[in-house]
Design a protein around this motif. Structure first.
Motif, PDB file in Angstrom:
ATOM      1  N   GLU A 733       0.842  -1.192   0.000  1.00  0.00           N
ATOM      2  CA  GLU A 733       0.000   0.000   0.000  1.00  0.00           C
ATOM      3  C   GLU A 733       0.878   1.243   0.000  1.00  0.00           C
ATOM      4  O   GLU A 733       1.882   1.318   0.715  1.00  0.00           O
ATOM      5  N   ASP A 734       0.496   2.210  -0.810  1.00  0.00           N
ATOM      6  CA  ASP A 734       1.195   3.490  -0.854  1.00  0.00           C
ATOM      7  C   ASP A 734       0.597   4.388   0.220  1.00  0.00           C
ATOM      8  O   ASP A 734      -0.462   4.991   0.045  1.00  0.00           O
ATOM      9  N   LYS A 735       1.278   4.458   1.355  1.00  0.00           N
ATOM     10  CA  LYS A 735       0.753   5.187   2.510  1.00  0.00           C
ATOM     11  C   LYS A 735       0.757   6.704   2.309  1.00  0.00           C
ATOM     12  O   LYS A 735       0.129   7.424   3.080  1.00  0.00           O
ATOM     13  N   SER A 736       1.466   7.171   1.286  1.00  0.00           N
ATOM     14  CA  SER A 736       1.495   8.627   1.059  1.00  0.00           C
ATOM     15  C   SER A 736       0.181   9.134   0.483  1.00  0.00           C
ATOM     16  O   SER A 736      -0.074  10.337   0.483  1.00  0.00           O
ATOM     17  N   SER A 738      -3.898   9.494   0.465  1.00  0.00           N
ATOM     18  CA  SER A 738      -5.082   9.428   1.319  1.00  0.00           C
ATOM     19  C   SER A 738      -6.277   9.888   0.506  1.00  0.00           C
ATOM     20  O   SER A 738      -6.260  10.949  -0.118  1.00  0.00           O
ATOM     21  N   ARG A 743      -7.788   3.374  -1.462  1.00  0.00           N
ATOM     22  CA  ARG A 743      -6.412   3.056  -1.102  1.00  0.00           C
ATOM     23  C   ARG A 743      -5.606   2.900  -2.387  1.00  0.00           C
ATOM     24  O   ARG A 743      -6.109   2.358  -3.381  1.00  0.00           O
ATOM     25  N   TYR A 825      -8.913  -2.409   6.484  1.00  0.00           N
ATOM     26  CA  TYR A 825      -9.522  -1.093   6.695  1.00  0.00           C
ATOM     27  C   TYR A 825     -10.727  -1.222   7.604  1.00  0.00           C
ATOM     28  O   TYR A 825     -11.178  -2.309   7.924  1.00  0.00           O
TER      29      TYR A 825
END
Length: 825
Positions: A733-736, A738, A743, A825
């Motif tokens: 997952e690309d946490k940058s 939002s 996601r 999630y």
């Protein structure tokens, strides 16, 4: 008092409002049902539902209009897009306020063959997917409401519409065309009420001399008059761009059959329309008979243009270099069914890029597009969809004639339009056993004569059919220097040759495919394979990814880096040709096509300046740096997260800007000031050679235009580790990112040491299992279930929903170990 109130209200209408055929017109967007496939007959759409009955049709789905059959399947990598029938149905609440008034359905475009029913009565049929048309449903509505069956619908009127985009060799456009022939009610449908006497068309012809000293305004109309009214009172008002009345006429007129002249008006020194100042006059008309009034409102503009023999183009007596692009009616997730807001967003991006011209390819487009071209100041080439395949029989020719007549009638009021296109690539055979150039020439000549008869104020044009180039007023040959043939450095010499061959030249279609997010440190290493001096025209098979001569389209890397170079060179060369009328880059936005299944995004022509979802590619800012006047600065490579090379190696950093000078800072240290010079390729001299440090690098530019300062910043990772062949995929997952219930999932190809393989271009297939769903079949680099890696990476979005859950997302590629991750999630 009532008359003054009417004119005050009319003057307050928005300049961009849709043409008003009557006092009441309503878009029918809600409460529609759609059935993919055919019915056994109209009765199946309206018969009463019986619970549990096997005779009921259960597959109707709720939709809103506009709606396209092919919203997602046009870019489904695993199957052909749907071509066939589909049905729509709704219930109309008909409340016509006029005595003996007419109730109409106005279609702004529907694909491709359309049949309209009121209950079980067929009321209209139309062939052609792009011109507007109207169905008068008055009699059928009255008949239904008086029938016993009306009680079941509680005062509502059942409306059913069958659309069909089945392949048909005797229709235009050809299915050999490099775009999808879509089906559905993909433009707005309007319910219109008119009095017994109303306007069917109102044509405005504004003419002025080059200096703008004198203007004439000719107004004519055709009336819808089924009751055979013989006389009416006409009121006509002309308002200038400041909304001040400059002419008012009120007189009784005899109502004739067909189009009749209403007024000829002279104006001293009319305010001129131009791309920089798109100032519009308003024409407001009313016709009153038997105490009821119909209204019509439209806009026009005064401008004078000329294509000087063997260049240049003049507007209002001054040279204007036409700087343009092309538009297809296509968008991620909806295909042809673009809403007015989507269209407006796209047209604003085109204008803000600096374009002053657009070719609407390859068919008549929405009235909303033309209205925006008028109000934004974008000159237009619009054409009928006689595109490829050859020449069919009588019905084929009748459709071409009808679509040309309709296009000119429906859009001739728009001052933005300067060219009527009669065809595209008509030298491309295939739909018929016979391909007779003389017959094609004969029909092209007929269309050319018809266009001039319909509108003597515009020029005719075609693109790429050399054996017809002498027929039309303006001709565009095929010049694809640096993509399908030759090198882009041959662009100017090839253009000058073509300019000398015809009296009036325009260069439509040039450019390069680019896979969004793919960049290269050396994008032209293949160039030595490409021959020079062999011409730059596209030839049969050049679009294919295999076979034939060495060419960028086959042997290049499809990087944004190469496209930036090609565009940069073309734009700087265009400044050096005083005889050039102009050019149009193909195409503004990536679009779907059935002919390109093996592209990095399958079934997508990726030559767009922006992606199919309107996300700008790097070339958007190259255009801005040459074409816009508002100061801008953009560091090339915002979409390039990881650069690579050796430790301490100097890397080229470019800035695209229209400012006079720029200073670059790398990791807080100035790399010096550069002056802009458009002929100093690349980046007009705004380029620096600077070593990058391993890891993160902060890059900033400060550009100055007089006292005005523009800044831009980007962060790059710099990779010095070398890599070998990719052996596995890492999914994470690309946490940058939002987003609301979204996601972002990224896949990376790494070698046996875990080093990111920055040249990996394997095709990735995404899949998911669990509570969420992947957003796929968008025709974008980040919205496709199958997509090529860009610099060893790809991404996709997961819609999670509002509740808690988890989804496993996997990515597979041939010869590389599968990767997967669980998103919770």
């Amino acid at each position: 008092m009532e008359r003054k109130r009417f004119w005050w209200m009319l003057g307050c209408l928005l300049a961009s409002a849709i043409l008003c055929e009557a006092q009441q017109s309503t878009r029918l967007t809600q409460r529609w049902e759609y059935l993919r496939g055919d019915l056994g007959g109209i009765w199946e759409a309206v018969r009463p539902a019986t619970e549990g009955s096997p005779e009921s049709v259960p597959l109707w789905q709720q939709v809103t209009l506009p709606h396209c059959f092919n919203a997602t399947d046009a870019v489904n990598p695993d199957e052909n897009y749907y071509e066939g029938p589909g049905w729509y149905r709704t219930l109309l609440d008909v409340k016509n306020p006029y005595n003996s008034g007419r109730t109409l359905l106005h279609f702004e475009g529907a694909g491709q063959k359309t049949t309209v029913y009121v209950y079980t009565t067929k009321v209209a049929a139309h062939t052609g997917g792009y011109d507007e048309w109207t169905a008068d449903i008055t009699g059928a509505v009255q008949q239904f409401l008086q029938s016993p069956d009306a009680k079941r619908f509680k005062g509502k009127v059942p409306l059913s519409i069958r659309c069909d985009n089945t392949r048909d060799l005797e229709m235009i456009p050809s299915d050999m065309s490099d775009f999808n022939v879509y089906g559905g009610l993909y433009r707005y449908v309007n319910l219109v009420y008119t009095p017994a006497l109303s306007f069917e068309t109102l044509h405005v012809q504004a003419v002025t001399d080059a200096a703008g000293n004198n203007g004439t305004l000719s107004v004519s109309a055709a009336f819808r008059n089924p009751g055979h009214v013989f006389r009416g009172t006409l009121e006509l008002r002309v308002l200038d761009p400041q909304n001040k009345v400059v002419k008012e006429i009120r007189q009784d007129i005899d109502i004739q059959t067909g189009e009749q002249q209403l007024a000829g008006i002279s104006l001293k020194k009319p305010v001129l329309w131009s791309p920089d100042q798109p100032r519009l006059y308003t024409i407001a008309a009313r016709i009153t008979a038997a105490g009821e009034t119909a209204e019509w409102k439209d806009h026009t503009g005064f401008r004078h243009f000329e294509f000087v023999k063997q260049g240049p183009f003049l507007l209002n007596g001054k040279r204007l270099l036409l700087q343009g692009t092309h538009r297809h009616e296509d968008h991620a997730g909806v295909a042809a069914a673009m809403t007015e807001d989507m269209i407006r967003q796209e047209m604003l991006l085109i204008k803000n890029m600096g374009a002053n011209f657009i070719r609407l390819g390859h068919y008549q487009q929405s009235r909303i597009v033309l209205q925006l071209c008028d109000s934004l100041g974008i000159l237009v080439w619009e054409e009928i969809p006689w595109c490829r395949g050859g020449l069919g029989g009588d019905s084929y020719k009748d459709q071409a004639r009808r679509m040309l007549t309709h296009m000119i009638s429906q859009h001739r009021n728009h001052p933005a339009v300067i060219l009527w296109g009669l065809g595209n690539e008509n030298d491309w055979p295939g739909d018929f056993p016979e391909f007779d150039k003389e017959k094609i020439r004969g029909f092209m000549s007929e269309l050319n004569t018809l266009a001039h008869q319909q509108d003597s104020t515009r020029k005719t044009t075609i693109r790429r059919c050399d054996f017809c180039k002498d027929i039309v007023d303006v001709y565009s040959p095929s010049i694809w220097a640096g993509w399908y043939r030759g090198r882009y450095t041959e662009y100017k010499s090839e253009s000058l040759k073509e300019i000398a061959r015809v009296p009036h030249f325009f260069h439509a279609e040039w450019g390069a495919d680019s896979h969004q997010g793919r960049f290269a440190e050396d994008p032209e290493k293949f160039i030595r394979q490409v021959a020079t001096g062999k011409g730059a025209d596209e030839r049969t098979g050049d679009f294919a990814l295999t076979g034939g001569n060495a060419r960028a389209s086959k042997d290049g890397d499809w990087s944004e880096s190469y496209a930036v170079n090609l565009v940069d060179w073309h734009l700087k060369e265009q400044e050096t040709m005083p005889q050039l009328t102009g050019t149009a880059y193909w195409v503004f936005k990536d679009f779907s096509t059935p002919l390109r299944p093996e592209n990095p995004v399958p079934y997508v022509n990726q030559k767009g300046i922006v992606a199919r979802d309107l996300t700008p590619k790097e070339i958007y800012y190259v255009f801005q740096s040459y074409w816009t006047k508002t100061p801008m600065a953009h560091i090339y490579g915002h979409g390039w997260p990881v650069r690579w090379g050796k430790e301490g190696e100097a890397k080229e950093i470019r800035v695209y800007s229209n400012c006079t000078e720029a200073e670059l800072f790398v990791n807080g240290k100035s790399a010096g000031m550069k002056k802009r010079n458009s002929q100093d390729f690349p980046a007009a001299g705004l380029r620096w050679q600077v070593p990058l440090q391993t890891g993160a690098n902060q890059v900033k530019v400060v550009a100055r235009n007089g006292k005005e300062t523009i800044t831009d910043e980007v962060t790059w990772q710099y990779q010095t580790d070398t890599w070998s062949a990719p052996v596995k995929l890492i999914v994470e997952e690309d946490k940058s990112f939002s987003g609301n219930n979204l996601r972002k999932v990224r896949v990376k190809a790494v070698d046996e040491k875990g080093v990111l393989c920055l040249d990996a271009a394997s095709e990735i297939t995404f899949s998911a299992a669990g509570d969420g769903r992947l957003i796929i079949d968008q025709g974008t680099a980040s919205g496709s279930r199958k997509v090529q890696l860009a610099n060893g990476q790809a991404c996709i979005f997961l819609r999670t929903g509002s509740g808690k859950g988890s989804t496993v997302v996997a990515a597979t590629a041939k010869g590389i170990a599968t990767g997967m991750t669980t998103i919770t999630y």
